[in-house]
Design a protein around this motif. Structure first.
Motif, mmCIF file in Angstrom:
data_model
loop_
_atom_site.group_PDB
_atom_site.id
_atom_site.type_symbol
_atom_site.label_atom_id
_atom_site.label_comp_id
_atom_site.label_asym_id
_atom_site.label_seq_id
_atom_site.Cartn_x
_atom_site.Cartn_y
_atom_site.Cartn_z
ATOM 1 N N ARG A 116 -7.722 12.216 -0.645
ATOM 2 C CA ARG A 116 -6.564 11.398 -0.306
ATOM 3 C C ARG A 116 -6.610 10.125 -1.141
ATOM 4 N N LYS A 117 -5.432 9.638 -1.495
ATOM 5 C CA LYS A 117 -5.348 8.466 -2.358
ATOM 6 C C LYS A 117 -4.500 7.380 -1.704
ATOM 7 N N ALA A 118 -4.871 6.145 -1.972
ATOM 8 C CA ALA A 118 -4.079 4.998 -1.528
ATOM 9 C C ALA A 118 -3.975 4.024 -2.691
ATOM 10 N N THR A 119 -2.769 3.562 -2.970
ATOM 11 C CA THR A 119 -2.538 2.631 -4.070
ATOM 12 C C THR A 119 -2.159 1.265 -3.516
ATOM 13 N N SER A 120 -2.916 0.260 -3.905
ATOM 14 C CA SER A 120 -2.669 -1.117 -3.472
ATOM 15 C C SER A 120 -1.977 -1.854 -4.626
ATOM 16 N N HIS A 128 0.514 5.535 0.128
ATOM 17 C CA HIS A 128 -0.353 6.690 0.340
ATOM 18 C C HIS A 128 0.248 7.909 -0.344
ATOM 19 N N GLN A 171 0.825 -1.195 0.000
ATOM 20 C CA GLN A 171 0.000 0.000 0.000
ATOM 21 C C GLN A 171 0.867 1.255 0.000
ATOM 22 N N ARG A 212 -6.078 2.012 -7.280
ATOM 23 C CA ARG A 212 -5.868 3.284 -6.594
ATOM 24 C C ARG A 212 -7.224 3.839 -6.175
ATOM 25 N N LYS A 241 -2.492 -2.699 4.012
ATOM 26 C CA LYS A 241 -2.704 -1.493 4.808
ATOM 27 C C LYS A 241 -3.971 -0.768 4.379
ATOM 28 N N ASN A 242 -4.276 0.305 5.083
ATOM 29 C CA ASN A 242 -5.479 1.092 4.855
ATOM 30 C C ASN A 242 -5.106 2.575 4.891
ATOM 31 N N PHE A 243 -6.086 3.426 4.805
ATOM 32 C CA PHE A 243 -5.842 4.867 4.940
ATOM 33 C C PHE A 243 -5.437 5.175 6.380
#
Length: 276
Positions: free
Chosen positions: A252-256, A39, A37, A245, A274-276
């Motif tokens: 806010r962005k999170a890429t897995s 962020h 993950q 993504r 993971k997470n935000f």
């Protein structure tokens, strides 16, 4: 007390073909960890201001009748949302944009309706409370625009209010969603039509945009909201490890990265670390 939305008829016709592979897979959704993950934004989602509204309840005492609905979740209890959920009125629902968002609610100004000594409760938006234009907004049409209204699951409602009250005044505010484990991704459909659901999203909790990239591709493919929190693409994603993504409403962005392996299967849920 208020009849919340259960299933969109038109969309169900469109999804008939897409859901065929889920049935073939037996509906099993083992959580398969994978990927990493990243962020793109620092900081955390912060609670919003308190606002006035009203609350009713729907479903059974055990939360039955509230675990699916207009957000596209199949079983909120199994998907990590439990029965601490709420169907929100049209102005809050935003055509599905509210799905997955978390709210803190507390019963106020009703000595006969509020549960004595009850603490504020955090619930997740998982459904739509539809308008009832045959009744006025202050007498039965609780979810009619422009009212901001919360139709809580019965177990949630009984934590802050008494059943006999039926409807109670509340204060509410948006709060961060606290989740255990990483974001979960499930693809249903077939190689020609993919429906993607991202669940267990922390932070703001909702999904404002979703993109995907296979390991053989250079460009990201944006997905389009189909309904609720189901996102669609006609790209053939089979045979590639997939990276998703997620962007939430606070941008806010999170890429897995590579959260789905090359041999991913329809109807199986894969979890990022993971997470935000």
């Amino acid at each position: 007390m208020s009849g919340s939305w259960t299933a969109p008829l038109l969309v169900s016709l469109l999804l008939g073909l897409a859901l065929a592979d889920v049935a073939a897979a037996g509906g099993a959704k083992p959580l398969t960890p994978g990927g990493r993950q990243v962020h793109h934004n620092h900081g955390k989602f912060t609670a919003g201001p308190w606002k006035p509204a009203h609350a009713t309840f729907y479903g059974g005492r055990d939360g039955s009748g509230t675990t699916a609905g207009a957000c596209g979740y199949k079983d909120t209890a199994a998907e990590g949302y439990g029965v601490q959920t709420v169907a929100v009125s049209t102005v809050l629902f935003g055509d599905g944009a509210a799905c997955g968002g978390c709210y803190e609610v507390r019963c106020v100004d009703s000595p006969d309706g509020c549960k004595p000594g009850a603490a504020a409760l955090v619930v997740t938006a998982t459904n739509l409370c539809p308008p009832n234009y045959e009744q006025s907004g202050d007498s039965g049409g609780w979810c009619n625009p422009p009212r901001e209204h919360f139709d809580l699951s019965m177990p949630a409602y009984l934590q802050i209010a008494q059943e006999k009250a039926g409807i109670v005044p509340i204060s509410y505010r948006r709060v961060p969603c606290v989740k255990q484990g990483g974001i979960r991704y499930t693809i249903t459909g077939n190689k020609y039509f993919n429906m993607v659901m991202a669940t267990n999203v922390g932070g703001a909790g909702d999904v404002a945009a979703l993109t995907v990239k296979g390991n053989k591709r250079v460009k990201w493919t944006p997905l389009k909201r189909n309904w609720g929190q189901l996102w669609q693409t006609g790209e053939d994603l089979t045979g590639e490890s997939l990276t998703f993504r997620v962007m939430t409403s606070d941008h806010r962005k999170a890429t897995s990265w590579h959260v789905l392996p090359k041999d991913w299967q329809f109807g199986v849920t894969y979890q990022a670390p993971k997470n935000f």
